[in-house]
Design a protein around this motif. Sequence first.
Motif, short mmCIF file in Angstrom:
data_model
loop_
_atom_site.label_atom_id
_atom_site.label_comp_id
_atom_site.label_asym_id
_atom_site.label_seq_id
_atom_site.Cartn_x
_atom_site.Cartn_y
_atom_site.Cartn_z
N LEU A 1 0.92 -1.47 -0.01
CA LEU A 1 -0.03 0.10 -0.18
C LEU A 1 1.11 1.21 -0.04
N VAL A 2 0.66 2.21 -1.15
CA VAL A 2 1.26 3.58 -0.74
C VAL A 2 0.49 4.51 -0.39
N ASN B 1 0.63 8.57 1.94
CA ASN B 1 1.42 9.60 2.60
C ASN B 1 3.03 9.53 2.56
N LYS B 2 3.27 9.13 1.19
CA LYS B 2 4.71 9.25 1.01
C LYS B 2 5.63 8.08 1.87
N SER B 3 4.88 7.00 2.14
CA SER B 3 5.35 5.81 2.73
C SER B 3 4.69 4.42 2.06
N ILE B 4 5.59 3.47 1.98
CA ILE B 4 5.08 2.29 1.51
C ILE B 4 4.87 1.23 2.72
N ILE B 5 3.66 0.81 2.75
CA ILE B 5 3.30 -0.26 4.05
C ILE B 5 3.16 -1.57 3.31
N LEU B 6 3.92 -2.68 3.94
CA LEU B 6 3.93 -3.99 3.47
C LEU B 6 3.28 -4.52 4.65
N SER B 7 2.08 -5.11 4.25
CA SER B 7 1.26 -5.90 5.43
C SER B 7 0.95 -7.25 5.14
N PRO B 8 1.35 -8.08 6.04
CA PRO B 8 1.30 -9.58 5.66
C PRO B 8 -0.23 -9.83 5.74
N VAL B 9 -0.39 -10.85 4.84
CA VAL B 9 -1.91 -11.44 4.59
C VAL B 9 -2.25 -11.93 5.63
N ASN B 10 -1.41 -13.06 6.25
CA ASN B 10 -1.71 -13.93 7.20
C ASN B 10 -1.10 -13.22 8.37
N SER B 11 -1.64 -12.16 9.15
CA SER B 11 -0.85 -11.48 10.23
C SER B 11 -1.20 -11.76 11.54
N LEU B 12 -0.80 -13.07 11.83
CA LEU B 12 -1.22 -13.74 13.29
C LEU B 12 -0.13 -12.79 14.17
N ASN B 13 1.19 -13.11 13.90
CA ASN B 13 2.17 -12.28 14.81
C ASN B 13 3.02 -11.20 13.87
N ASN B 14 2.74 -11.31 12.43
CA ASN B 14 3.62 -10.49 11.90
C ASN B 14 3.07 -8.98 11.79
N LEU B 15 3.97 -8.14 12.16
CA LEU B 15 3.64 -6.60 12.06
C LEU B 15 3.96 -5.95 10.75
N ASP B 16 3.39 -4.93 10.29
CA ASP B 16 3.31 -4.37 9.15
C ASP B 16 4.78 -3.67 8.93
N ILE B 17 5.35 -3.55 7.87
CA ILE B 17 6.37 -2.91 7.71
C ILE B 17 6.24 -1.34 6.92
N VAL B 18 6.63 -0.56 7.59
CA VAL B 18 6.52 0.71 7.11
C VAL B 18 7.66 1.38 6.58
N ILE B 19 7.86 1.96 5.44
CA ILE B 19 8.90 2.45 4.93
C ILE B 19 8.73 3.78 4.51
N ARG C 1 -1.44 -1.56 -11.73
CA ARG C 1 -1.31 -0.40 -12.32
C ARG C 1 -1.24 0.66 -11.31
N ASN C 2 -2.54 0.81 -10.40
CA ASN C 2 -2.89 1.75 -9.56
C ASN C 2 -1.65 1.97 -8.49
N VAL C 3 -1.08 0.92 -8.07
CA VAL C 3 0.11 0.70 -7.19
C VAL C 3 1.36 1.49 -7.59
N ILE C 4 1.51 0.87 -9.10
CA ILE C 4 2.59 1.41 -9.51
C ILE C 4 2.40 2.99 -10.12
N ASN C 5 1.39 3.36 -10.21
CA ASN C 5 1.19 4.89 -10.71
C ASN C 5 1.33 5.72 -9.27
N LYS C 6 0.98 5.00 -8.35
CA LYS C 6 1.13 5.89 -6.97
C LYS C 6 2.41 5.86 -6.46
N LEU C 7 3.14 4.78 -6.82
CA LEU C 7 4.76 4.85 -6.31
C LEU C 7 5.39 5.74 -7.34
N ILE C 8 4.93 5.99 -8.60
CA ILE C 8 5.43 6.98 -9.39
C ILE C 8 5.21 8.38 -9.04
#
Length: 104
Positions: free
Chosen positions: A20-21, A23-41, A84-91
């Motif tokens: 997810l892109v 606020n000028k950040s990239i968020i990587l959120s695990p699909v199976n998020s039992l104990n995994n936390l989001d990675i915010v870059i 396409r939407n994610v790539i456009n938002k990254l750009i």
Amino acid sequence: MACKIKLKTGFYKTTDVYILVENKSIILSPVNSLNNLDIVISDKDIIEIIIVCKNKKHIQIELYTSNKLYTAGFVLNTDTDEVRNVINKLILDFNKKIIIEKEE
């Protein structure tokens, strides 16, 4: 808008995450998020983003940060409009830090 990618987490290991892109950040959120936390870059941590378009069904993304490299591939059955939407938002958000390579 988020879409599913396969994040490389080991030599031959991947984990399904949503990218997810916002606020000028990239968020990587695990699909199976039992104990995994989001990675915010955040923008300040990103050195470079390389998007490699190998063909219509295989797009790879490399996120170079100040302390780590994140490598992932978009899931083949993902809706192309979502990709396409994610790539456009990254750009839009990271224009000066993006390199797009097209392999034939």
